[in-house]
Design an enzyme around this catalytic site. Structure first.
Site, PDB file in Angstrom:
ATOM      1  N   ALA A   1     106.707 -24.442-103.749  1.00 15.03           N
ATOM      2  CA  ALA A   1     105.873 -23.694-102.807  1.00 15.03           C
ATOM      3  C   ALA A   1     105.867 -22.236-103.242  1.00 15.03           C
ATOM      4  O   ALA A   1     106.784 -21.777-103.930  1.00 15.03           O
ATOM      5  CB  ALA A   1     106.457 -23.828-101.406  1.00 15.03           C
TER       6      ALA A   1
ATOM      7  N   GLU B   1     115.741 -25.956-103.120  1.00 15.19           N
ATOM      8  CA  GLU B   1     115.516 -25.241-101.859  1.00 15.19           C
ATOM      9  C   GLU B   1     116.795 -24.719-101.215  1.00 15.19           C
ATOM     10  O   GLU B   1     116.786 -23.658-100.587  1.00 15.19           O
ATOM     11  CB  GLU B   1     114.761 -26.136-100.862  1.00 15.19           C
ATOM     12  CG  GLU B   1     113.279 -26.330-101.183  1.00 15.19           C
ATOM     13  CD  GLU B   1     113.012 -27.528-102.078  1.00 15.19           C
ATOM     14  OE1 GLU B   1     113.951 -27.993-102.753  1.00 15.19           O
ATOM     15  OE2 GLU B   1     111.843 -27.986-102.114  1.00 15.19           O
TER      16      GLU B   1
ATOM     17  N   GLY C   1     108.715 -27.984-103.936  1.00 16.52           N
ATOM     18  CA  GLY C   1     107.431 -28.575-103.578  1.00 16.52           C
ATOM     19  C   GLY C   1     106.737 -29.198-104.776  1.00 16.52           C
ATOM     20  O   GLY C   1     105.935 -30.130-104.622  1.00 16.52           O
TER      21      GLY C   1
ATOM     22  N   GLU D   1     108.067 -32.511-105.027  1.00 17.03           N
ATOM     23  CA  GLU D   1     107.557 -33.280-103.880  1.00 17.03           C
ATOM     24  C   GLU D   1     106.134 -33.777-104.152  1.00 17.03           C
ATOM     25  O   GLU D   1     105.778 -34.898-103.792  1.00 17.03           O
ATOM     26  CB  GLU D   1     107.629 -32.425-102.611  1.00 17.03           C
ATOM     27  CG  GLU D   1     109.083 -32.176-102.194  1.00 17.03           C
ATOM     28  CD  GLU D   1     109.208 -31.281-100.979  1.00 17.03           C
ATOM     29  OE1 GLU D   1     108.762 -30.119-101.057  1.00 17.03           O
ATOM     30  OE2 GLU D   1     109.736 -31.733 -99.950  1.00 17.03           O
TER      31      GLU D   1
HETATM   32  C1  3H9 Z   1     109.742 -25.005-101.800  1.00 21.43           C
HETATM   33  O1  3H9 Z   1     109.177 -25.519-102.725  1.00 21.43           O
HETATM   34  C2  3H9 Z   1     109.671 -25.512-100.396  1.00 21.43           C
HETATM   35  C3  3H9 Z   1     109.074 -26.888-100.257  1.00 21.43           C
HETATM   36  O2  3H9 Z   1     110.081 -27.869-100.299  1.00 21.43           O
HETATM   37  C4  3H9 Z   1     108.381 -27.072 -98.941  1.00 21.43           C
HETATM   38  C5  3H9 Z   1     107.251 -26.153 -98.641  1.00 21.43           C
HETATM   39  C6  3H9 Z   1     106.524 -26.448 -97.373  1.00 21.43           C
HETATM   40  N1  3H9 Z   1     106.951 -18.773-105.536  1.00 21.43           N
HETATM   41  O3  3H9 Z   1     112.014 -16.699-112.495  1.00 21.43           O
HETATM   42  P1  3H9 Z   1     110.956 -16.079-113.342  1.00 21.43           P
HETATM   43  C7  3H9 Z   1     107.582 -15.792-109.678  1.00 21.43           C
HETATM   44  S1  3H9 Z   1     110.677 -23.599-102.003  1.00 21.43           S
HETATM   45  C8  3H9 Z   1     106.472 -17.560-105.801  1.00 21.43           C
HETATM   46  O4  3H9 Z   1     111.209 -14.719-113.890  1.00 21.43           O
HETATM   47  P2  3H9 Z   1     111.397 -18.006-115.428  1.00 21.43           P
HETATM   48  C9  3H9 Z   1     108.755 -14.847-109.816  1.00 21.43           C
HETATM   49  O5  3H9 Z   1     108.928 -14.102-108.656  1.00 21.43           O
HETATM   50  C10 3H9 Z   1     110.506 -23.226-103.726  1.00 21.43           C
HETATM   51  N2  3H9 Z   1     106.747 -16.869-106.941  1.00 21.43           N
HETATM   52  O6  3H9 Z   1     110.510 -17.052-114.537  1.00 21.43           O
HETATM   53  C11 3H9 Z   1     108.329 -14.017-110.997  1.00 21.43           C
HETATM   54  O7  3H9 Z   1     107.407 -13.067-110.529  1.00 21.43           O
HETATM   55  P3  3H9 Z   1     107.322 -11.609-111.198  1.00 21.43           P
HETATM   56  C12 3H9 Z   1     111.372 -24.089-104.567  1.00 21.43           C
HETATM   57  C13 3H9 Z   1     107.525 -17.468-107.830  1.00 21.43           C
HETATM   58  O8  3H9 Z   1     110.493 -18.562-116.446  1.00 21.43           O
HETATM   59  C14 3H9 Z   1     107.583 -15.014-111.884  1.00 21.43           C
HETATM   60  O9  3H9 Z   1     107.205 -16.078-111.014  1.00 21.43           O
HETATM   61  N3  3H9 Z   1     111.285 -23.640-105.949  1.00 21.43           N
HETATM   62  C15 3H9 Z   1     108.055 -18.739-107.620  1.00 21.43           C
HETATM   63  O10 3H9 Z   1     112.659 -17.329-115.833  1.00 21.43           O
HETATM   64  C16 3H9 Z   1     108.409 -15.559-112.998  1.00 21.43           C
HETATM   65  O11 3H9 Z   1     109.627 -16.076-112.472  1.00 21.43           O
HETATM   66  C17 3H9 Z   1     112.155 -22.738-106.458  1.00 21.43           C
HETATM   67  O12 3H9 Z   1     113.066 -22.290-105.800  1.00 21.43           O
HETATM   68  C18 3H9 Z   1     107.743 -19.415-106.423  1.00 21.43           C
HETATM   69  N4  3H9 Z   1     108.193 -20.643-106.151  1.00 21.43           N
HETATM   70  O13 3H9 Z   1     111.840 -19.183-114.444  1.00 21.43           O
HETATM   71  C19 3H9 Z   1     111.943 -22.361-107.897  1.00 21.43           C
HETATM   72  N5  3H9 Z   1     108.807 -19.070-108.696  1.00 21.43           N
HETATM   73  O14 3H9 Z   1     106.967 -11.864-112.635  1.00 21.43           O
HETATM   74  C20 3H9 Z   1     111.907 -20.860-108.031  1.00 21.43           C
HETATM   75  C21 3H9 Z   1     108.741 -18.040-109.550  1.00 21.43           C
HETATM   76  O15 3H9 Z   1     106.269 -10.947-110.393  1.00 21.43           O
HETATM   77  N6  3H9 Z   1     111.577 -20.424-109.370  1.00 21.43           N
HETATM   78  N7  3H9 Z   1     107.959 -17.069-109.035  1.00 21.43           N
HETATM   79  O16 3H9 Z   1     108.699 -11.037-111.033  1.00 21.43           O
HETATM   80  C22 3H9 Z   1     112.434 -20.518-110.410  1.00 21.43           C
HETATM   81  O17 3H9 Z   1     113.524 -21.044-110.312  1.00 21.43           O
HETATM   82  C23 3H9 Z   1     112.008 -19.898-111.723  1.00 21.43           C
HETATM   83  O18 3H9 Z   1     110.999 -18.965-111.426  1.00 21.43           O
HETATM   84  C24 3H9 Z   1     111.479 -20.891-112.776  1.00 21.43           C
HETATM   85  C25 3H9 Z   1     110.897 -20.091-113.960  1.00 21.43           C
HETATM   86  C26 3H9 Z   1     112.633 -21.763-113.266  1.00 21.43           C
HETATM   87  C27 3H9 Z   1     110.393 -21.752-112.202  1.00 21.43           C
END
Ligand code: 3H9
Length: 686
Positions: free
Chosen positions: A63, A125, A102, A105
Site C-alpha cells: 500500500a 506490516e 499489499g 496480498e
Molecule cells: C501495506 O501494504 C498495508 C496493506 O496490508 C493493507 C492496506 C489496506 N509506500 O526504501 P527505498 C518510497 S503497508 C509509499 O529507498 P529500496 C520510499 O519512501 C506497506 N512509499 O528503496 C522512497 O521514497 P523517496 C507494506 C514507499 O529500493 C522510495 O520509495 N510494505 C513505499 O531500498 C524508495 O524506497 C512495506 O512496508 C510504500 N509502500 O527498497 C514495504 N515503499 O525516494 C516498504 C517505498 O522519496 N518498502 N516507498 O525517499 C520497502 O521496504 C522498500 O522501499 C523496498 C525498496 C524494499 C520496497
C-alpha cells in the site's frame, strides 16, 4: 493506455504491466489502473486470462504508506482484491522482484503466482505497527499453512523466490522468461480463488505452538496480538467474517500512535539519506581504499565496518605494540562472531585479509578516505590533520571521528579545508547504525557526498549535521545527563531514574548505560573542560568506574551484566546532596521522565533553529540509531509532536521555575511553534 498500467493483448492473454516508480506502491492511480485492466479482460471475450507483471525495482512494494491517515480514495485496495477474487477469468501474477504487504496480498488474490529468480515475498506490516489489511491474514494461511503464515507476518522479513516456492506461496519459479511462463500458465488455468480453499491451513495445534513463541511480543505490540488473533480466526470463522475482523484491526492499528511513530520513522530514515543543499549533479569521489588512524575501540570498530563492506582498509598506529593490540582486538571480535555462529570462518578470514596494519602516517598515501580516531584532544587532532594534508594525495577525504570537537578548527590546520569533515561513528562502531556526517564551514559538496555515500556502503544510516559541541546526539544527551545528576542530587536514586526510561521503552537507563561505558569517560571530559558533576565525580573518586570495576551506580557481583542496587551508593549520594546543600525529596516517575526527555526536546529545537540539523526527522534518526530510542516512540521530535508542544512549553516553563534552571525555559523555536499551534513536523512545509 496512459497511466501507471499498460495493457497488451496477444494470443488471448492480456498482460497488464505496472509502472509506478520508484517501487510500484499501490497509489490510487495504480489501484484504478489495475481494476481497469481486470474489467477490460473481463469484458473482452477474446481475452482468456490476465497476467499482472511490473517494471522497476519492486513488483509491488505494498500500500502507499503516504496515503495512510488521509481520506480513502476509490477504488480501495479492498475493491481491487475483491475483484481479483471474483474474477471469472484466471489471473496470474508474474513477480520479478519484491511483492510486499499489499503487493503480496494482490498476488495472493490471483489464481497463481510465478516468480522470477530475484522475487521476494513478504508481509512486513508489523514493522509499521500494522497487520496485513487486505486479506493477507486469511490468504497466506490458506497457501502456506497457518503456522508458517504467522511466522511470515510476525517476523516481517521477506522470503526469497526459492523459499517462497517451497513454502507454497508461489506455483512456479521461472529461471528464464518469467513472462512467457506466466502466460503459459495463465493459458491453461481456470479461476480458483484462494479464499475458498482450506486444504493447506495445517493443524490448529501447530499454529498454537507457533503463536506461543510470540506471547511476549504480543503482550507488548498490539499488531502482533492482532496477527495471532486474525490467523486464529481462519480456523474459527468463515472467510468473510475473518476478513472483517482483520479490517477492523487494521483500522484500529492505523490510528494507534505507535504505528504513526513507526511510519514516521520509515519516511524519516529515507529522507535523512538525502543531503540538504547539495548542488545538483554533485558526485561522490570514488573510494577504493580507506585508512583509519588509531586502533582503539573506535578505530578497530571503524576498520571492521570497511572490511565488512569489502573495502580494503589500512589501520595505522604510532608503534608496533599498539598495532598488534589493535589487530588482536579486531581478530577477537570476529572470532566471537564465528563462535556465536553469526559469521563463517571463511568470511572472517576474507574480512581480516582486507585489513592491513601499518605504523606511521606515511601509510595513508594511497588512501581515498582517511578517518582519524586518535585521542580526543584538539592539539593532537590539529597536528594529525596538518600531517595528513602533507602526506595524502589531492582529493583524499580527511575525516575526524571526534564526538565533540570543532571540525572547522581541524580543517584550518590544512591547506584544503574543503576535503575535511566529521564522520562520527557510535560505539560499538561495527554494530551501531548511526553515522553523523559533520559538515564543516568549508566542506566541499563532493567531500560531503563522498562521506554520505561511503556511509551507505558501510550499511550505516548517515545523517548530515553541522559543527557545534557534541553535534546533534551528544549535545542533546548532555542535557539529559545534566538532569540525571540533578535528579540524583535532589532525591532520586539511580534505579528510579533508570526505571523511568525503561518504562518509557529504552532498553537501558542512563545510570546502567554509564556503568557499561565507564564513568571515567565523562569524568575525564569534565576535568578537561573544568566542569563538575558532584554525584558522578564522587563515584569515580570512590573507585566506582562501572562494570569494569564491578561497581559504579550499581554493584556487579562477579562480573554480572545486570547491576544490583548498592546501599553504599545511596549513602554516598545522600552525602553529596548534603555537601552541596541540596534538600532531598521523593521525586515521582512522571517528573523524572519529563526532566529526562523534555530538556532533550528543547535542545533539539535549538539545534533546528541553528541549522545544525536540517529536519526534525534527522534528529529522530540520530536518536533511533545512535542511542536506541524506542522506534515505536518515533524519536524525540516526533514524540514531542505527539505530546503536543503547548503542553511541553508549559511543562518546561514550570520546571525552569521549580528548579531555577533557566536552560529549561522553552527554546524560542519551541515557544513560537507552540504559540502558533504547530508541531515540529510542520517545519518541513515552510
Ligand atoms: C501495506 O501494504 C498495508 C496493506 O496490508 C493493507 C492496506 C489496506 N509506500 O526504501 P527505498 C518510497 S503497508 C509509499 O529507498 P529500496 C520510499 O519512501 C506497506 N512509499 O528503496 C522512497 O521514497 P523517496 C507494506 C514507499 O529500493 C522510495 O520509495 N510494505 C513505499 O531500498 C524508495 O524506497 C512495506 O512496508 C510504500 N509502500 O527498497 C514495504 N515503499 O525516494 C516498504 C517505498 O522519496 N518498502 N516507498 O525517499 C520497502 O521496504 C522498500 O522501499 C523496498 C525498496 C524494499 C520496497
Amino acid at each position: 493506455m496512459s497511466g501507471p498500467v499498460r495493457i497488451e493483448v496477444a494470443d488471448g492473454i492480456a498482460v497488464a504491466t505496472l509502472a509506478n516508480p520508484p517501487v510500484n506502491a499501490l497509489s490510487a492511480g495504480l489501484r484504478a489502473g489495475l481494476l481497469d485492466a481486470l474489467r477490460q479482460a473481463e469484458a473482452d471475450s477474446t481475452i482468456r486470462a490476465l497476467v499482472i507483471a511490473a517494471e522497476g525495482r519492486s513488483w509491488i512494494a505494498g500500500a502507499d504508506i503516504s496515503e495512510f491517515g488521509k481520506p480513502p480514495v476509490s477504488p480501495t485496495l479492498a475493491d481491487v482484491i475483491a475483484a481479483l477474487d471474483a474474477s471469472p477469468k484466471p489471473v496470474v501474477a508474474a513477480i520479478h522482484a519484491a511483492a510486499l504487504g499489499g503487493g503480496l496480498e494482490v498476488a495472493m488474490a490471483c489464481t497463481a503466482r510465478v516468480l522470477g529468480p530475484r522475487a521476494s515475498l513478504g508481509l512486513p506490516e508489523v514493522k509499521l505497527g500494522l497487520l496485513p489489511g487486505s486479506g493477507g491474514t486469511q490468504r497466506a494461511p490458506r497457501l502456506m499453512g497457518a503456522a508458517a503464515a504467522l511466522r511470515l507476518m510476525v517476523q516481517g522479513d521477506p522470503l526469497d523466490a526459492k523459499a517462497a516456492l517451497a513454502a507454497g506461496l508461489a506455483d512456479a519459479l521461472a529461471e528464464d522468461d518469467l513472462l512467457a511462463e506466466a502466460r503459459a500458465l495463465a493459458a491453461r488455468l481456470s479461476p480458483a480463488p484462494v479464499s475458498v480453499r482450506n486444504d493447506r491451513l495445517g493443524s490448529r495445534e501447530a499454529f498454537e505452538v507457533e503463536a506461543a513463541n510470540y506471547a511476549k511480543r504480543a503482550a507488548e505490540e498490539p499488531q502482533v496480538a492482532d496477527c495471532i488473533a486474525c490467523v486464529r480466526a481462519a480456523f474459527e470463522k468463515p472467510f468473510v467474517e475473518a476478513v472483517a475482523q482483520e479490517r477492523a484491526a487494521f483500522l484500529r492499528l492505523l490510528d494507534d500512535p505507535r504505528s504513526k511513530a513507526l511510519r514516521h520513522v520509515f519516511f524519516a530514515e529515507r529522507e535523512s539519506a538525502r543531503v540538504p543543499n547539495l548542488p545538483a549533479g554533485t558526485q561522490p569521489r570514488p573510494v577504493a581504499r580507506a585508512a583509519v588512524l588509531g586502533s582503539g575501540t573506535m578505530g578497530a570498530g571503524i576498520a571492521m565496518c570497511f572490511a565488512n563492506a569489502g573495502i580494503p582498509v589500512r589501520v595505522i598506529e604510532t608503534d608496533e605494540e599498539a598495532l598488534a593490540r589493535g589487530l588482536t582486538r579486531i581478530r577477537g571480535t570476529y572470532d566471537s562472531s564465528v563462535k556465536r555462529g553469526s559469521l563463517t570462518p571463511e568470511a572472517r578470514d576474507a574480512r581480516m585479509a582486507l585489513i592491513e596494519g601499518a605504523v606511521g602516517l606515511d601509510a595513508v598515501a594511497d588512501a581515498d578516505l582517511v578517518i582519524e580516531a586518535v585521542f580526543e584532544e584538539m592539539a593532537l587532532k590539529r597536528e594529525v590533520f596538518a600531517t595528513l594534508d602533507r602526506v595524502t594525495k589531492p582529493g583524499t577525504v580527511l575525516a575526524s571521528n571526534t564526538s565533540y570537537l570543532d571540525i572547522d578548527e581541524m580543517a584550518r590546520a590544512t591547506a584544503r579545508p574543503g576535503d575535511v569533515l566529521g564522520m562520527h561513528f557510535f560505539s560499538p562502531a561495527n554494530v551501531m547504525r548511526l553515522l553523523e556526517v559533520v559538515r564543516g564551514a568549508a566542506t566541499s559538496p563532493e567531500a560531503l557526498a563522498t562521506a554520505v555515500e561511503i556511509g551507505k556502503r558501510l550499511k550505516k544510516t548517515p545523517v548530515v549535521v553541522g559543527v557545534c559541541y557534541g553535534f546533534v546526539g551528544n549535545r542533546m544527551l548532555a542535557r539529559r545527563t545534566a538532569q540525571v545528576e540533578r535528579l540524583l542530587l535532589e532525591g532520586a536514586t539511580p534505579d528510579q531514574v533508570d526505571a523511568a526510561l525503561v518504562a518509557f521503552g529504552f532498553r537501558m537507563g542512563p545510570c546502567a548505560m554509564s556503568d557499561l561505558a565507564g564513568l571515567d569517560i565523562g569524568w575525564r571530559i569534565r576535568r578537561a573542560s573544568g566542569k563538575r558533576a558532584p554525584v558522578a565525580d564522587a563515584l569515580v573518586e570512590a573507585g566506582r568506574l562501572g562494570q569494569k570495576t564491578q561497581k559504579g551506580f550499581y554493584l556487579y557481583p562477579e562480573g554480572a551484566r545486570a547491576g544490583v542496587v548498592d546501599p553504599e551508593v545511596t549513602a554516598l549520594i545522600e552525602q553529596v546532596s548534603a555537601a552541596e546543600g541540596v534538600a532531598r525529596r521523593v521525586i515521582g516517575a512522571e517528573e523524572i521522565l519529563d526532566r529526562l526527555v523534555l530538556p532533550m526536546v528543547n535542545e533539539g529545537a535549538r539545534i533546528l533553529e541553528e541549522g545544525i540539523a536540517a529536519r526534525p526527522g534527522d534528529i529522530d534518526v540520530v536518536w533511533l540509531h545512535g542511542y536506541n530510542w524506542p522506534a515505536w516512540r518515533g524519536g524525540p521530535m516526533h514524540h514531542a509532536d505527539a505530546l503536543g508542544l503547548v503542553r511541553i512549553a508549559a511543562r518546561l516553563t514550570a520546571l525552569a521555575q521549580q528548579t531555577g534552571d533557566d536552560s529549561l525555559l522553552p527554546a524560542p523555536l519551541l515557544a513560537r511553534l507552540a504559540a502558533e499551534g504547530r508541531g515540529f513536523a510542520s517545519l518541513k512545509a515552510t
